[in-house]
Design an enzyme around this catalytic site. Structure first.
Site, PDB file in Angstrom:
ATOM      1  N   TYR A 191       0.804  -1.229   0.000  1.00 38.59           N
ATOM      2  CA  TYR A 191       0.000   0.000   0.000  1.00 38.59           C
ATOM      3  C   TYR A 191       0.834   1.276   0.000  1.00 38.59           C
ATOM      4  CZ  TYR A 191      -4.135  -2.854   0.584  1.00 38.59           C
ATOM      5  OH  TYR A 191      -5.141  -3.757   0.363  1.00 38.59           O
ATOM      6  N   GLU A 225      -2.691  -7.588  -3.035  1.00 37.15           N
ATOM      7  CA  GLU A 225      -3.526  -6.440  -2.642  1.00 37.15           C
ATOM      8  C   GLU A 225      -2.774  -5.158  -2.936  1.00 37.15           C
ATOM      9  OE1 GLU A 225      -4.972  -6.221   1.420  1.00 37.15           O
ATOM     10  OE2 GLU A 225      -5.469  -8.352   1.380  1.00 37.15           O
TER      11      GLU A 225
HETATM   12  C1  FCB Z   1      -4.896  -5.081   4.315  1.00 33.27           C
HETATM   13  C2  FCB Z   1      -5.913  -6.167   4.583  1.00 33.27           C
HETATM   14  C3  FCB Z   1      -7.204  -5.980   3.834  1.00 33.27           C
HETATM   15  C4  FCB Z   1      -7.619  -4.535   3.731  1.00 33.27           C
HETATM   16  C5  FCB Z   1      -6.473  -3.657   3.309  1.00 33.27           C
HETATM   17  C6  FCB Z   1      -6.810  -2.210   3.167  1.00 33.27           C
HETATM   18  O1  FCB Z   1      -3.987  -5.015   5.372  1.00 33.27           O
HETATM   19  O2  FCB Z   1      -5.385  -7.422   4.227  1.00 33.27           O
HETATM   20  O3  FCB Z   1      -8.175  -6.791   4.420  1.00 33.27           O
HETATM   21  O4  FCB Z   1      -8.196  -4.140   4.898  1.00 33.27           O
HETATM   22  O5  FCB Z   1      -5.407  -3.790   4.199  1.00 33.27           O
END
Ligand code: FCB
Length: 466
Positions: free
Chosen positions: A292, A350
């Protein structure tokens, strides 16, 4: 059978965040249900009882995935939906739900990528055993995993055991922001250890059972840039990466915790028995990571056992989570992981951006910032590929707005907007943009695509060295 693709563009969700408790196959209580009941833990007093009610809307949601041109969908199974007590009697209706979801995905030609544990431990195991602190929970996890492999393993080729064990241990047991809300570092390291054992036992069951496909664990790591060019800060940034990614990445590949952690934390770090060590070593078929943002790291002896301090770059724009937007950090992280663990296939499971107050206007949700976020991160990942990272898939977080854990419903991550009152779904501009990106062939739509198709390991290694 799904078609084998060289690269999978997808989106991700997790059970507790989207499913709702559901009239069909009603699930057992998880530690997050209990945590949501504690006043002040979840913004707005939210809970996961309804959320996007995905258990009732899963067909519509797969249709949305199809409209987004997704090639893969990463979702998690709710352990308490399948085994309300965590072990013992199976809730057939709950298990059937996942069977139908997988069928629906296959019919839509969307490959299922399945996470076995995304934080929603059955409360029964928390009560009976003390949850992840007890070694038997790892054994129960392996039994539960086998049940899932047996039921849907004929149609799934990519498995993840545990999502972000770092967050489970750190937020669940170091600072208590997540369920079960403990604040005790020693217990946190113990939980991390049992999560690794659970992962290793599930992988051993997977490999012994001869199921098809590949299995791994979802790491999470911010990239850590040195705050200055001094040797001290550069070393501190490496220690910070090892402290986060190495805590779980080193055991599942090398078979033990990093030396740097052992010297810093001393007897807080558990020992693997010989038997566990054999199981945990090389217990991944690929690297999977979530990404992220990135931070700046300075040497700070005495600040923490590893002697560093992190801060966000004040010059970066931030998302609604307060996370600085650092797209190039994804490239750096993917390269760092590949250099540390070798040239394994990599999945980015993710990545995405939270916004607040997103509204539907004339049937549209305009989110140009999110388009910018995902586009620049796609480009960053592509640079990592050009430098030799064997990236095989990219999953945007999230398919749909959902319960963002302790932040409740205010932080929206979806490519699809969810009106939690009416359950109406609206594809956001970012979703339309992503659908178009995939339709145009992803990176193949932009220049110099050959290396993505050729996938030659030799070619990649030489890139990594240069
Ligand atoms: C991660 C999680 C996911 C979501 C994102 C924003 O840490 O795995 O479930 O909440 O962040």
């Amino acid at each position: 059978m799904t078609t084998k693709r060289p690269f999978t563009w997808g989106a991700a969700t997790s059970a507790f965040q989207i499913e709702g408790s559901g009239e069909i196959g009603q699930r057992g209580t998880s530690i997050w249900d209990v945590f949501c009941e504690i006043p002040g833990k979840i913004a707005g007093g939210a809970n996961g009882l309804r959320s996007c009610n995905h258990v009732s809307h899963y067909r519509d949601d797969v249709a949305l995935m199809k409209a987004l041109n997704l090639q893969g969908y990463r979702f998690s199974i709710s352990w308490p939906r399948v085994l309300p007590e965590g072990t013992g009697t199976v809730n057939q209706a709950g298990l059937d739900f996942y069977d139908r979801l997988v069928d629906e995905l296959i019919a839509a030609d969307i490959a299922p990528y399945v996470t076995l544990y995304h934080w929603d431990l059955p409360q029964a195991l928390q009560m009976k055993l003390g949850g992840w602190e007890h070694p038997d929970t790892a054994r129960h996890f392996a039994d539960y995993s086998r049940l899932i492999f047996d039921r849907i393993g004929d149609r799934v080729s990519h498995w993840f055991t545990i999502n972000e064990p770092w967050c489970v241990a750190y937020f669940g047991y170091f600072n208590g922001a997540f369920a079960p809300g403990v604040q005790d570092r020693r217990r946190g390291f113990q939980v991390g250890h049992q999560l690794l054992r659970a992962h290793a036992l599930a992988v051993a069951a997977f490999r012994a059972g001869g199921y098809r496909g590949e299995i791994g664990i979802n790491l999470n790591c911010e990239f850590m840039y040195p705050a200055s060019d001094t040797i001290d800060d550069r070393d501190a940034a490496q220690r910070a990466l090892i402290d986060m990614a190495g805590w779980f990445g080193d055991p599942v590949w090398f078979g033990d915790y990093p030396n740097e952690m052992r010297s810093a934390y001393g007897d807080l770090i558990p020992q693997f028995s010989d038997e566990d060590q054999k199981l945990v070593k090389q217990s991944i078929d690929f690297i999977a990571t979530n990404y992220y943002f990135s931070d700046l790291v300075s040497a700070a002896p005495g600040e923490n056992p590893m002697g560093y301090i992190r801060r966000s770059d004040p010059n970066r724009p931030k998302t609604a989570m307060g996370w600085p937007i650092v797209a190039e950090g994804l490239e750096s992280l993917l390269i760092w992981l590949t250099q540390r663990y070798g040239n394994l296939p990599v999945y980015l499971t993710e990545n995405g951006m939270a916004k607040e107050n997103e509204i539907v206007e004339d049937g549209f949700v305009h989110d140009p910032e999110r388009i910018d976020y995902i586009r620049t991160h796609f480009e960053s990942a592509r640079r990592a590929v050009e430098k030799g990272v064997d990236l095989r898939g990219y999953f945007v977080w999230s398919l749909i707005d959902n319960l963002e854990w302790a932040h409740g419903f205010a932080k929206r991550f979806g490519l699809v907007h969810c009106d939690f009152e009416t359950q109406v779904r609206t594809i956001k501009d970012s979703g339309l943009w992503y659908a178009d990106w995939i339709a145009r062939g992803g990176w193949n739509a932009i220049e110099s695509p050959q290396h993505l198709d050729s996938n030659s390991a030799g070619e990649r290694e030489s890139c990594m060295e240069s």
